[in-house]
Scaffold this active site. Sequence first.
Site, PDB file in Angstrom:
ATOM      1  N   LYS A 202       0.873  -1.185   0.000  1.00 18.57           N
ATOM      2  CA  LYS A 202       0.000   0.000   0.000  1.00 18.57           C
ATOM      3  C   LYS A 202       0.901   1.223   0.000  1.00 18.57           C
ATOM      4  O   LYS A 202       1.780   1.345   0.852  1.00 18.57           O
ATOM      5  CB  LYS A 202      -0.883  -0.025   1.254  1.00 18.57           C
ATOM      6  CG  LYS A 202      -1.641   1.267   1.535  1.00 18.57           C
ATOM      7  CD  LYS A 202      -2.608   1.088   2.684  1.00 18.57           C
ATOM      8  CE  LYS A 202      -3.212   2.419   3.114  1.00 18.57           C
ATOM      9  NZ  LYS A 202      -4.301   2.255   4.069  1.00 18.57           N
TER      10      LYS A 202
HETATM   11  C1  5RP Z   1      -1.452   4.715   6.944  1.00 14.94           C
HETATM   12  C2  5RP Z   1      -2.574   3.758   7.093  1.00 14.94           C
HETATM   13  C3  5RP Z   1      -3.726   4.307   7.820  1.00 14.94           C
HETATM   14  O1  5RP Z   1      -3.874   3.803   9.058  1.00 14.94           O
HETATM   15  C4  5RP Z   1      -4.991   4.335   7.058  1.00 14.94           C
HETATM   16  O2  5RP Z   1      -5.291   3.079   6.498  1.00 14.94           O
HETATM   17  C5  5RP Z   1      -4.946   5.443   6.092  1.00 14.94           C
HETATM   18  O3  5RP Z   1      -6.088   5.590   5.306  1.00 14.94           O
HETATM   19  P1  5RP Z   1      -6.413   6.990   4.614  1.00 14.94           P
HETATM   20  O4  5RP Z   1      -5.112   7.733   4.497  1.00 14.94           O
HETATM   21  O5  5RP Z   1      -6.971   6.639   3.276  1.00 14.94           O
HETATM   22  O6  5RP Z   1      -7.410   7.692   5.480  1.00 14.94           O
HETATM   23  O7  5RP Z   1      -2.491   2.641   6.672  1.00 14.94           O
HETATM   24  O8  5RP Z   1      -0.716   4.480   5.824  1.00 14.94           O
END
Ligand code: 5RP
Length: 292
Positions: A202
């Site tokens: 991710k």
């Molecule tokens: C950071 C993460 C977060 O906890 C979260 O999943 C972020 O989601 P978003 O930025 O779309 O609100 O994984 O990298």
Amino acid sequence: MPEADQEGKRYQAETPQAAPGFFLKGCHQLDWGMKNRLARTFNPASGRTVMLAIDHGYFQGPTTGLERIDLSIVPLLPHCDALFCTRGILRSTIPADSQKPMVLRASGGPSILRDELSDEQIAMDMDDAVRLNAAGVGIQVFIGGEHETRSIHNMTKLVDAGLRAGMPVMGVTAVGKAMTRNAQYFRLACRMIAELGAQYVKTYYVEEGFETVTASCPVPIVMAGGKKLPELEALTMASNAVQQGAAGVDMGRNIFQSDAPKAMIAAVAAVVHQNMKPKDAFELFRSLKAKG
Ligand code: 5RP
């Protein structure tokens, strides 16, 4: 100090990496259970996923939009392909009769009250992920951060446990406050995460050179959402990411902080699975929002 090679330049982003016999790049030689969990998380028809990220409370408590997950998120479950959450929220709030694949946050430690967020540990046994019938686990990796080596070691330990259990690991490129968010940084971070064994990554979208980030990462990348943007901008970012090689999104705030989250997740899904143009997806968002 060993001499570092210069970064390569031959990304050939226009030539997709072959994955004979399975629909996700870099995953065709994995074991059956691992592939089966990936095929629940990513839609085999489009090869992509709309994962809804709601793990924010693991370090920042009741984030805006997540104060009451039972009220704000449970109704969205039918509209995502998978949920990214903590095991605490899963056990306490997500109905166990849900058929949605659950990807569980497996790292934690410092809270938002601390300056240095890279001081994380593995925060869940692989046994528990299996017990919870998870479709995957996610862990933060802080490339260039103060605790870089430990966060890498956390991930490699999780990958070893995941390989024993058939559980895919999603490595998340965590960006510290002082780090530059550019393609060069994300090429390094994503490639390191893939080389060290994560089954998918991710990471954040960058305006310039994102196709080199996806091309040089041998496993699928899902785009992180980041801070809340106006809906058209968020849809444009998601569209650009998948058109430039991402295998979907793992978005949180840009969905649950929208004033019409159900309409927004439907518009994101149209961009991700149907290659809908951002302007059309925004119109879809507006019409679904108007219908309530
Ligand atoms: C950071 C993460 C977060 O906890 C979260 O999943 C972020 O989601 P978003 O930025 O779309 O609100 O994984 O990298």
